[in-house]
Scaffold this active site. Sequence first.
Site, PDB file in Angstrom:
ATOM      1  N   ARG A 139      -0.997   6.799  -7.326  1.00 55.47           N
ATOM      2  CA  ARG A 139      -2.210   5.996  -7.253  1.00 55.47           C
ATOM      3  C   ARG A 139      -2.855   5.986  -8.632  1.00 55.47           C
ATOM      4  NH1 ARG A 139      -2.041   9.344  -2.662  1.00 55.47           N
ATOM      5  NH2 ARG A 139      -1.926   8.192  -0.675  1.00 55.47           N
ATOM      6  N   HIS A 236      -2.203  -0.852  -8.241  1.00 57.75           N
ATOM      7  CA  HIS A 236      -1.729  -0.246  -6.990  1.00 57.75           C
ATOM      8  C   HIS A 236      -0.422  -0.883  -6.520  1.00 57.75           C
ATOM      9  CE1 HIS A 236      -2.455   2.477  -3.663  1.00 57.75           C
ATOM     10  NE2 HIS A 236      -2.075   1.522  -2.827  1.00 57.75           N
ATOM     11  N   TYR A 271       7.412  -0.379   4.052  1.00 54.70           N
ATOM     12  CA  TYR A 271       8.315  -0.800   2.984  1.00 54.70           C
ATOM     13  C   TYR A 271       9.664  -1.274   3.502  1.00 54.70           C
ATOM     14  CZ  TYR A 271       4.700   1.384   0.231  1.00 54.70           C
ATOM     15  OH  TYR A 271       3.480   1.715  -0.302  1.00 54.70           O
TER      16      TYR A 271
END
Length: 299
Positions: A139, A236, A271
Amino acid sequence: MNTAQQQKFQSLYRKHVSALRRQGKAERTIDSYARAVRRVTEFWDTCPDTLTQEQLEAYFSSLVETHSWSTVKVDRNGLQFFYQHVLKKDWVWVDIVKPPRKKLLPDILTLKEIERLINGTHELRYQTFILVAFSMGLRLGEALNLRVGDIDGERMKVHVRQGKGCKDRFVTLPEVSLQALRRYWVTHRNPDLIFPRGRNPQERAEAAEPMDRGGLQKSFKAIIQDCGIRKAVTIHTLRHCYGAHLVEAGVNLRAIQHAMGHDCPKTTALYTQLTEVTQSDTDQRINRLVAKMRIRWGC
């Protein structure tokens, strides 16, 4: 507000911040929830303990028109906390505001596009940051706050401290990323920070704070435009790319969940909708993945 109302508000505000700290909330959460109370107070120019449900509905109607749903949700949660823990009142948030459930899939950059992004970046600190953030799925704040002592070149691991939910984790450090970190660090040699703020090497060497978050985001946006990338991309996005490409490389979903610090496996499973899935060893796959990029390092 008159003087008496202002004094009452300050008292309630201090109690709000104190309650947030007692609950162990992260500093960013404390800032956001405290801002929610300040914002509604300024909107009505009255102490928030006297607000009616009609006033709250009108406030959120205005907020929806002027801010993102992300801000609306944060303000809703902040005021809910304020009502429950400070005013000791029920908070009927469903009747006041309920942001829509949106199932959006993030744009994903190909390895060629990430390579183009890094090679199209003219400052070494931004080149290094982009590579590090992508190659370890960090992050923005996790990458910015990396310390020299977090880099374990022998074990090829990076200690990510106090990530989301105030949790630590170890992530695989690709060889390419280690060399990039060393290459950048020798330009400033800050004894503690990997990405110190400062306009020149001398300032960076003496800095006690990392690069400015807002300035980095602004620079990243400019880099994206310069590279001619038309996808909806933020810093991000690099983390999403990491997860998607690891799935495509065949890394086990459980290993990806651990590497990315996801609490819920459903988050990691996102994902699988962005790429194809196979199976293989995590560390070797990550190194092969990052090593595919041909990076031209700037000065």
